[in-house]
Scaffold this motif. Structure first.
Motif, PDB file in Angstrom:
ATOM      1  N   VAL A  83      58.470  63.785  -8.033  1.00 55.49           N
ATOM      2  CA  VAL A  83      59.204  62.757  -7.804  1.00 55.49           C
ATOM      3  C   VAL A  83      57.910  61.475  -7.644  1.00 55.49           C
ATOM      4  O   VAL A  83      57.847  60.371  -8.142  1.00 55.49           O
ATOM      5  CB  VAL A  83      60.125  62.723  -7.052  1.00 55.49           C
ATOM      6  CG1 VAL A  83      60.828  61.233  -7.318  1.00 55.49           C
ATOM      7  CG2 VAL A  83      61.391  63.361  -7.994  1.00 55.49           C
ATOM      8  N   LEU A  84      57.156  60.719  -7.043  1.00 55.38           N
ATOM      9  CA  LEU A  84      56.458  60.525  -6.069  1.00 55.38           C
ATOM     10  C   LEU A  84      54.889  60.506  -7.551  1.00 55.38           C
ATOM     11  O   LEU A  84      54.889  59.038  -7.575  1.00 55.38           O
ATOM     12  CB  LEU A  84      55.512  60.921  -5.382  1.00 55.38           C
ATOM     13  CG  LEU A  84      54.566  60.150  -4.850  1.00 55.38           C
ATOM     14  CD1 LEU A  84      55.568  58.666  -3.935  1.00 55.38           C
ATOM     15  CD2 LEU A  84      53.754  60.523  -3.048  1.00 55.38           C
ATOM     16  N   TRP A  85      54.998  61.301  -8.009  1.00 61.37           N
ATOM     17  CA  TRP A  85      53.502  61.809  -9.201  1.00 61.37           C
ATOM     18  C   TRP A  85      53.852  60.703 -10.150  1.00 61.37           C
ATOM     19  O   TRP A  85      53.632  59.499 -10.949  1.00 61.37           O
ATOM     20  CB  TRP A  85      53.128  63.021  -9.213  1.00 61.37           C
ATOM     21  CG  TRP A  85      52.283  62.779 -10.105  1.00 61.37           C
ATOM     22  CD1 TRP A  85      51.017  61.826 -10.443  1.00 61.37           C
ATOM     23  CD2 TRP A  85      51.838  63.822 -11.220  1.00 61.37           C
ATOM     24  NE1 TRP A  85      50.315  62.166 -11.496  1.00 61.37           N
ATOM     25  CE2 TRP A  85      50.912  63.697 -12.476  1.00 61.37           C
ATOM     26  CE3 TRP A  85      52.879  64.475 -12.107  1.00 61.37           C
ATOM     27  CZ2 TRP A  85      50.056  64.006 -13.141  1.00 61.37           C
ATOM     28  CZ3 TRP A  85      52.583  64.857 -13.184  1.00 61.37           C
ATOM     29  CH2 TRP A  85      51.673  64.645 -13.967  1.00 61.37           C
ATOM     30  N   GLY A  86      54.965  60.810 -11.032  1.00 59.87           N
ATOM     31  CA  GLY A  86      55.953  60.095 -11.695  1.00 59.87           C
ATOM     32  C   GLY A  86      56.776  58.632 -11.725  1.00 59.87           C
ATOM     33  O   GLY A  86      56.352  57.812 -12.297  1.00 59.87           O
ATOM     34  N   GLY A  87      56.562  58.390 -10.642  1.00 63.54           N
ATOM     35  CA  GLY A  87      56.513  57.025 -10.079  1.00 63.54           C
ATOM     36  C   GLY A  87      55.731  55.868  -9.953  1.00 63.54           C
ATOM     37  O   GLY A  87      56.021  55.116 -10.396  1.00 63.54           O
ATOM     38  N   SER A 127      58.288  58.883 -16.953  1.00 64.02           N
ATOM     39  CA  SER A 127      60.371  58.842 -16.728  1.00 64.02           C
ATOM     40  C   SER A 127      60.562  60.552 -16.942  1.00 64.02           C
ATOM     41  O   SER A 127      61.409  60.552 -16.679  1.00 64.02           O
ATOM     42  CB  SER A 127      60.598  57.927 -17.615  1.00 64.02           C
ATOM     43  OG  SER A 127      60.845  56.805 -17.690  1.00 64.02           O
ATOM     44  N   ALA A 128      60.157  61.028 -17.638  1.00 65.70           N
ATOM     45  CA  ALA A 128      60.341  62.231 -17.420  1.00 65.70           C
ATOM     46  C   ALA A 128      60.054  63.212 -16.886  1.00 65.70           C
ATOM     47  O   ALA A 128      60.000  63.870 -16.185  1.00 65.70           O
ATOM     48  CB  ALA A 128      59.745  63.000 -19.200  1.00 65.70           C
ATOM     49  N   ILE A 129      58.810  62.446 -15.992  1.00 65.76           N
ATOM     50  CA  ILE A 129      57.759  63.360 -14.898  1.00 65.76           C
ATOM     51  C   ILE A 129      58.532  63.204 -13.693  1.00 65.76           C
ATOM     52  O   ILE A 129      59.637  64.386 -12.753  1.00 65.76           O
ATOM     53  CB  ILE A 129      56.594  63.041 -14.610  1.00 65.76           C
ATOM     54  CG1 ILE A 129      55.782  63.199 -15.714  1.00 65.76           C
ATOM     55  CG2 ILE A 129      55.633  63.506 -12.589  1.00 65.76           C
ATOM     56  CD1 ILE A 129      54.183  62.959 -15.431  1.00 65.76           C
ATOM     57  N   ILE A 130      59.057  62.059 -13.438  1.00 65.68           N
ATOM     58  CA  ILE A 130      60.257  61.288 -12.852  1.00 65.68           C
ATOM     59  C   ILE A 130      61.758  63.011 -12.343  1.00 65.68           C
ATOM     60  O   ILE A 130      62.640  63.297 -11.743  1.00 65.68           O
ATOM     61  CB  ILE A 130      60.717  60.028 -12.347  1.00 65.68           C
ATOM     62  CG1 ILE A 130      59.617  59.515 -12.088  1.00 65.68           C
ATOM     63  CG2 ILE A 130      62.129  59.738 -11.663  1.00 65.68           C
ATOM     64  CD1 ILE A 130      59.193  58.201 -12.778  1.00 65.68           C
ATOM     65  N   GLN A 131      62.599  62.702 -13.646  1.00 65.29           N
ATOM     66  CA  GLN A 131      63.379  63.660 -14.144  1.00 65.29           C
ATOM     67  C   GLN A 131      62.916  64.834 -13.490  1.00 65.29           C
ATOM     68  O   GLN A 131      64.125  65.752 -13.188  1.00 65.29           O
ATOM     69  CB  GLN A 131      63.971  63.361 -15.915  1.00 65.29           C
ATOM     70  CG  GLN A 131      64.834  62.289 -15.774  1.00 65.29           C
ATOM     71  CD  GLN A 131      65.525  61.974 -15.692  1.00 65.29           C
ATOM     72  OE1 GLN A 131      66.609  62.220 -14.576  1.00 65.29           O
ATOM     73  NE2 GLN A 131      66.769  61.291 -16.618  1.00 65.29           N
ATOM     74  N   LEU A 132      62.069  65.210 -13.903  1.00 60.26           N
ATOM     75  CA  LEU A 132      61.330  66.584 -13.644  1.00 60.26           C
ATOM     76  C   LEU A 132      61.709  67.031 -12.082  1.00 60.26           C
ATOM     77  O   LEU A 132      62.138  67.963 -12.267  1.00 60.26           O
ATOM     78  CB  LEU A 132      60.191  67.303 -14.300  1.00 60.26           C
ATOM     79  CG  LEU A 132      59.888  68.602 -13.861  1.00 60.26           C
ATOM     80  CD1 LEU A 132      60.821  69.665 -14.580  1.00 60.26           C
ATOM     81  CD2 LEU A 132      58.600  68.953 -14.668  1.00 60.26           C
ATOM     82  N   GLY A 133      61.827  66.244 -11.626  1.00 54.65           N
ATOM     83  CA  GLY A 133      61.026  66.536 -10.343  1.00 54.65           C
ATOM     84  C   GLY A 133      62.735  66.047  -9.758  1.00 54.65           C
ATOM     85  O   GLY A 133      62.868  67.226  -8.762  1.00 54.65           O
ATOM     86  N   LEU A 134      63.311  65.743 -10.349  1.00 56.32           N
ATOM     87  CA  LEU A 134      64.954  65.713  -9.929  1.00 56.32           C
ATOM     88  C   LEU A 134      65.623  67.066 -10.204  1.00 56.32           C
ATOM     89  O   LEU A 134      66.796  67.331  -9.145  1.00 56.32           O
ATOM     90  CB  LEU A 134      65.874  64.900 -10.410  1.00 56.32           C
ATOM     91  CG  LEU A 134      65.667  62.612 -10.134  1.00 56.32           C
ATOM     92  CD1 LEU A 134      65.793  61.636 -10.515  1.00 56.32           C
ATOM     93  CD2 LEU A 134      65.581  63.226  -7.762  1.00 56.32           C
ATOM     94  N   LEU A 135      65.070  66.739 -11.493  1.00 56.66           N
ATOM     95  CA  LEU A 135      65.473  68.458 -11.679  1.00 56.66           C
ATOM     96  C   LEU A 135      65.407  69.880 -10.454  1.00 56.66           C
ATOM     97  O   LEU A 135      66.480  70.457 -11.023  1.00 56.66           O
ATOM     98  CB  LEU A 135      65.652  69.108 -13.310  1.00 56.66           C
ATOM     99  CG  LEU A 135      66.051  68.723 -14.519  1.00 56.66           C
ATOM    100  CD1 LEU A 135      65.416  68.523 -15.809  1.00 56.66           C
ATOM    101  CD2 LEU A 135      67.705  68.850 -14.492  1.00 56.66           C
TER     102      LEU A 135
END
Length: 180
Positions: A83-87, A127-135
Protein backbone atom coordinates in the motif's frame (compact mmCIF):
# COMPACT_ATOMS: atom_id res chain seq x y z
CA UNK A 1 -57.97 4.54 91.32
CA UNK A 2 -60.23 1.80 90.33
CA UNK A 3 -59.75 -1.83 91.13
CA UNK A 4 -59.96 -4.17 88.29
CA UNK A 5 -61.01 -7.67 89.15
CA UNK A 6 -60.80 -10.10 86.29
CA UNK A 7 -61.89 -13.05 88.32
CA UNK A 8 -58.66 -14.91 87.61
CA UNK A 9 -56.38 -15.74 90.44
CA UNK A 10 -53.08 -13.93 90.26
CA UNK A 11 -50.30 -16.20 91.27
CA UNK A 12 -46.77 -15.07 91.58
CA UNK A 13 -44.43 -17.90 90.68
CA UNK A 14 -40.85 -18.08 91.74
CA UNK A 15 -38.41 -16.95 89.03
CA UNK A 16 -37.22 -19.82 86.89
CA UNK A 17 -33.65 -20.17 85.90
CA UNK A 18 -33.25 -19.58 82.19
CA UNK A 19 -31.38 -22.23 80.36
CA UNK A 20 -29.31 -21.19 77.41
CA UNK A 21 -28.56 -23.91 74.92
CA UNK A 22 -25.43 -23.33 72.90
CA UNK A 23 -25.40 -24.88 69.48
CA UNK A 24 -22.10 -25.20 67.76
CA UNK A 25 -22.48 -24.26 64.08
CA UNK A 26 -20.27 -26.00 61.56
CA UNK A 27 -17.54 -23.81 60.18
CA UNK A 28 -18.42 -22.67 56.69
CA UNK A 29 -15.98 -23.60 54.02
CA UNK A 30 -14.57 -20.77 51.98
CA UNK A 31 -15.48 -20.42 48.37
CA UNK A 32 -13.35 -22.78 46.32
CA UNK A 33 -11.84 -19.90 44.34
CA UNK A 34 -10.82 -18.08 47.50
CA UNK A 35 -9.35 -21.26 48.96
CA UNK A 36 -7.41 -21.92 45.75
CA UNK A 37 -6.04 -18.37 45.75
CA UNK A 38 -4.99 -18.65 49.38
CA UNK A 39 -3.31 -21.97 48.62
CA UNK A 40 -1.43 -20.44 45.68
CA UNK A 41 -0.41 -17.48 47.84
CA UNK A 42 0.93 -19.84 50.50
CA UNK A 43 2.89 -21.77 47.83
CA UNK A 44 4.37 -18.57 46.49
CA UNK A 45 5.36 -17.40 49.96
CA UNK A 46 6.83 -20.83 50.69
CA UNK A 47 8.94 -20.64 47.53
CA UNK A 48 7.31 -23.46 45.60
CA UNK A 49 7.47 -22.87 41.87
CA UNK A 50 5.17 -25.63 40.61
CA UNK A 51 2.02 -23.48 40.51
CA UNK A 52 2.41 -23.02 36.75
CA UNK A 53 2.64 -26.73 36.17
CA UNK A 54 -0.80 -27.00 34.53
CA UNK A 55 -0.39 -23.92 32.33
CA UNK A 56 2.38 -25.18 30.06
CA UNK A 57 1.55 -25.73 26.40
CA UNK A 58 2.37 -28.68 24.23
CA UNK A 59 4.80 -28.48 21.34
CA UNK A 60 1.94 -28.61 18.82
CA UNK A 61 0.19 -25.66 20.47
CA UNK A 62 3.41 -23.66 20.52
CA UNK A 63 4.07 -24.50 16.87
CA UNK A 64 0.55 -23.42 15.88
CA UNK A 65 0.88 -20.17 17.82
CA UNK A 66 4.25 -19.48 16.19
CA UNK A 67 2.96 -20.14 12.67
CA UNK A 68 -0.12 -17.99 13.14
CA UNK A 69 1.76 -15.11 14.74
CA UNK A 70 4.36 -15.13 11.94
CA UNK A 71 1.60 -15.24 9.33
CA UNK A 72 -0.21 -12.27 10.82
CA UNK A 73 2.97 -10.28 11.36
CA UNK A 74 4.40 -10.76 7.88
CA UNK A 75 1.00 -10.54 6.17
CA UNK A 76 0.32 -7.13 7.67
CA UNK A 77 3.89 -5.99 6.99
CA UNK A 78 3.75 -7.04 3.31
CA UNK A 79 0.30 -5.49 2.84
CA UNK A 80 1.45 -2.20 4.39
CA UNK A 81 4.58 -2.15 2.22
CA UNK A 82 2.53 -2.71 -0.96
CA UNK A 83 0.00 0.00 0.00
CA UNK A 84 2.84 2.40 0.80
CA UNK A 85 4.55 1.64 -2.52
CA UNK A 86 1.28 2.14 -4.43
CA UNK A 87 0.56 5.34 -2.50
CA UNK A 88 3.98 6.77 -3.35
CA UNK A 89 3.47 5.91 -7.02
CA UNK A 90 0.00 7.46 -6.93
CA UNK A 91 1.30 10.67 -5.33
CA UNK A 92 4.13 10.81 -7.85
CA UNK A 93 1.62 10.87 -10.72
CA UNK A 94 -1.43 12.56 -9.18
CA UNK A 95 0.08 14.51 -6.27
CA UNK A 96 -0.19 17.94 -7.88
CA UNK A 97 -3.78 17.50 -9.14
CA UNK A 98 -6.51 19.47 -7.52
CA UNK A 99 -9.18 17.43 -5.74
CA UNK A 100 -12.70 17.73 -7.14
CA UNK A 101 -15.36 16.62 -4.68
CA UNK A 102 -18.40 17.99 -6.55
CA UNK A 103 -19.14 14.64 -8.18
CA UNK A 104 -18.71 11.18 -6.77
CA UNK A 105 -16.78 8.81 -8.97
CA UNK A 106 -16.65 5.18 -7.88
CA UNK A 107 -13.85 2.78 -8.62
CA UNK A 108 -13.44 1.84 -12.26
CA UNK A 109 -14.60 -1.61 -13.35
CA UNK A 110 -11.01 -2.81 -13.58
CA UNK A 111 -10.59 -2.44 -9.80
CA UNK A 112 -13.76 -4.21 -8.66
CA UNK A 113 -12.71 -7.87 -8.74
CA UNK A 114 -9.58 -9.50 -7.33
CA UNK A 115 -8.52 -10.89 -10.72
CA UNK A 116 -8.83 -7.49 -12.40
CA UNK A 117 -6.96 -5.82 -9.54
CA UNK A 118 -4.05 -8.25 -9.93
CA UNK A 119 -3.92 -7.71 -13.70
CA UNK A 120 -4.01 -3.92 -13.33
CA UNK A 121 -1.36 -4.01 -10.58
CA UNK A 122 0.86 -6.14 -12.81
CA UNK A 123 0.50 -3.52 -15.53
CA UNK A 124 1.70 -0.82 -13.09
CA UNK A 125 -1.47 1.04 -12.09
CA UNK A 126 -0.83 2.80 -8.79
CA UNK A 127 -4.49 2.58 -7.71
CA UNK A 128 -4.47 -1.14 -8.45
CA UNK A 129 -1.28 -1.59 -6.39
CA UNK A 130 -3.01 0.08 -3.42
CA UNK A 131 -6.04 -2.17 -3.93
CA UNK A 132 -3.76 -5.23 -4.10
CA UNK A 133 -2.21 -4.29 -0.75
CA UNK A 134 -5.68 -3.96 0.76
CA UNK A 135 -6.70 -7.35 -0.67
CA UNK A 136 -3.62 -8.92 0.92
CA UNK A 137 -4.52 -7.25 4.21
CA UNK A 138 -8.03 -8.73 3.99
CA UNK A 139 -6.72 -12.15 2.96
CA UNK A 140 -4.32 -12.39 5.92
CA UNK A 141 -6.91 -13.29 8.61
CA UNK A 142 -8.71 -15.57 6.14
CA UNK A 143 -5.46 -17.45 5.57
CA UNK A 144 -5.02 -17.60 9.35
CA UNK A 145 -8.41 -19.30 9.72
CA UNK A 146 -7.56 -21.76 6.93
CA UNK A 147 -4.22 -22.69 8.51
CA UNK A 148 -5.74 -23.12 11.96
CA UNK A 149 -8.50 -25.24 10.38
CA UNK A 150 -5.90 -27.52 8.79
CA UNK A 151 -3.85 -27.73 11.99
CA UNK A 152 -6.90 -28.62 14.10
CA UNK A 153 -7.94 -31.21 11.54
CA UNK A 154 -4.42 -32.67 11.64
CA UNK A 155 -4.61 -32.78 15.46
CA UNK A 156 -8.09 -34.38 15.22
CA UNK A 157 -9.62 -31.66 17.37
CA UNK A 158 -12.97 -31.69 15.62
CA UNK A 159 -14.75 -29.16 17.82
CA UNK A 160 -12.31 -26.49 16.70
CA UNK A 161 -12.53 -27.75 13.11
CA UNK A 162 -16.27 -27.09 13.14
CA UNK A 163 -15.79 -23.67 14.75
CA UNK A 164 -13.15 -22.73 12.17
CA UNK A 165 -15.44 -23.89 9.36
CA UNK A 166 -18.18 -21.63 10.70
CA UNK A 167 -15.82 -18.66 10.89
CA UNK A 168 -14.43 -19.39 7.42
CA UNK A 169 -17.90 -19.66 5.92
CA UNK A 170 -18.90 -16.33 7.48
CA UNK A 171 -15.76 -14.65 6.14
CA UNK A 172 -16.19 -16.07 2.65
CA UNK A 173 -19.88 -15.20 2.57
CA UNK A 174 -19.10 -11.61 3.51
CA UNK A 175 -16.64 -11.39 0.61
CA UNK A 176 -18.43 -13.40 -2.06
CA UNK A 177 -22.02 -12.68 -1.06
CA UNK A 178 -21.95 -9.27 -2.76
CA UNK A 179 -21.39 -10.86 -6.17
CA UNK A 180 -24.44 -13.17 -6.02
Amino acid sequence: MSNFDSGLPWVVSPPQEDQIDVLALPKEELDSDIAALEQQQSKISAGESDIYENITKTDKELQLENILSQLLKYGVFIACAIVLWGGLLYLNVHGSERANYQFFRGEPDTLRSPVDVMQAAYSGSSSAIIQLGLLILIATPILRVIISLLMFFWQRNFIYVVLNLLVLSALLYSLIGAYY
